[in-house]
Scaffold this active site. Structure first.
Site: not given
Length: 322
Positions: A90, A125, A157, A278, A281
């Site tokens: 992402s 993700g 991730n 957050d 991102h």
């Protein structure tokens, strides 16, 4: 119980029959062309056939086609407008975390190039493992032509524990280590982060693509601090990526370090402002910052992609080679 070794989709095997989900044909393929019982060798593209679940365990599909059409393979010289493929998560993907506030740097970077098409295949993700398992690397392998460029960037991730497997965590280690797990009711042999990157890079290079392994972007380094943190101890996937680039003979761009350098120069207030949700991102403005830091790392490399940088657009890219 079904079983798969999803790392095998990008590498050959010397066994008489290919394992489930493994490669079984394609231009230049010298490995097995038949599959274990319950799987059929199924044509995907001229460069790749794969053992997929099917009735005939020893059936091969279109292997003649994949070997006889090699003469029509595109060469770099006949690819005057190459494509740049982006493979990542992402932080690279269009619309970032899909929350209406964030964007990925891959959606911002095209304006810094000229004479090249940018095809952003990043998806939120994903880890190197899940991107492999879902066949996304295979999609890019099927699309690339000689002279095209591919940037691979993962890490955000890829951590976690396999004891509570989320389908993204890699096997610990930096080599040929494997970890047997069961994910969504399927027995799976999980490879290391390094193995996933190296398998993809080698398969893409075999097609004539020019591969760049890029380290992940950093989380907000100014979060909760007043003194900028040291860059001497990055998250482990940063040096892992560098090692994989060395092993595969591909270009390494330390996107993490160039991004940290940019954030240090921006300061706490301006950096915090580009993380609306957050610490991972970024806003579109932050995604542009990350695109610029990638361009800076590319400018400081010897990769041919640097020749496609638009000098006028990239005049806003600042900093020194690190």
């Amino acid at each position: 119980m079904r079983s798969r070794i999803h790392g095998a989709v990008l590498v050959g095997a010397a066994a008489a029959q290919q394992t489930a989900w493994g490669q079984c044909g394609g231009i230049g393929w010298t490995g097995p062309t038949t599959c274990v019982s319950g799987y059929t060798c199924t044509y995907s593209n001229d460069w790749y056939s794969q053992c997929l679940p099917g009735a005939a365990g020893t059936t091969t599909t279109r292997t003649t086609t994949t070997t006889t059409r090699a003469a029509t393979t595109t060469t770099a010289a006949s690819n005057p407008t190459p494509t740049l493929y982006l493979c990542g998560d992402s932080t690279m993907a269009k619309n970032g975390a899909n929350d209406g506030s964030t964007d990925g740097w891959g959606n911002q970077v095209a304006k810094y190039f000229t004479g090249i098409i940018v095809n952003n295949q990043a998806i939120g993700g994903r880890s190197a493992r899940s991107y492999t398992r879902e066949g996304r690397f295979n999609t890019v392998i099927g699309l690339v032509k000689a002279g095209d460029f591919v940037v691979i960037e993962f890490g955000h991730n890829d951590g976690g524990s396999l004891s509570t497997d989320n389908g993204r965590t890699d096997c610990p280690g930096t080599g040929s280590e494997t970890c047997p797990v069961t994910y969504n009711g399927v027995a799976e042999t999980v490879l290391t982060f390094s193995a996933y990157l190296e398998n993809a890079a080698n398969a893409l290079k075999a097609k004539g693509a020019i591969v760049i392994l890029s380290s992940q972007t950093p989380n907000n380094p100014w979060e909760g601090v007043t003194t900028f943190p040291s860059t001497s101890n990055p998250v482990r996937f940063v040096p892992y990526t560098e090692t994989s680039a060395s092993r595969t003979g591909t270009t390494y761009v330390n996107h993490w370090l160039y991004s940290m350098d940019l954030y240090k120069r921006l300061g706490a207030s301006a950096t915090n402002a580009v993380y609306p949700k957050d610490h991972t991102h970024t806003s579109p403005t932050g995604a542009d910052h990350m695109a610029r830091s990638f361009i800076k790392g590319l400018q400081c490399s010897s990769n041919a992609l640097k020749n496609k940088i638009d000098a006028s657009a990239a005049s806003v890219v600042t900093g020194s080679c690190l």
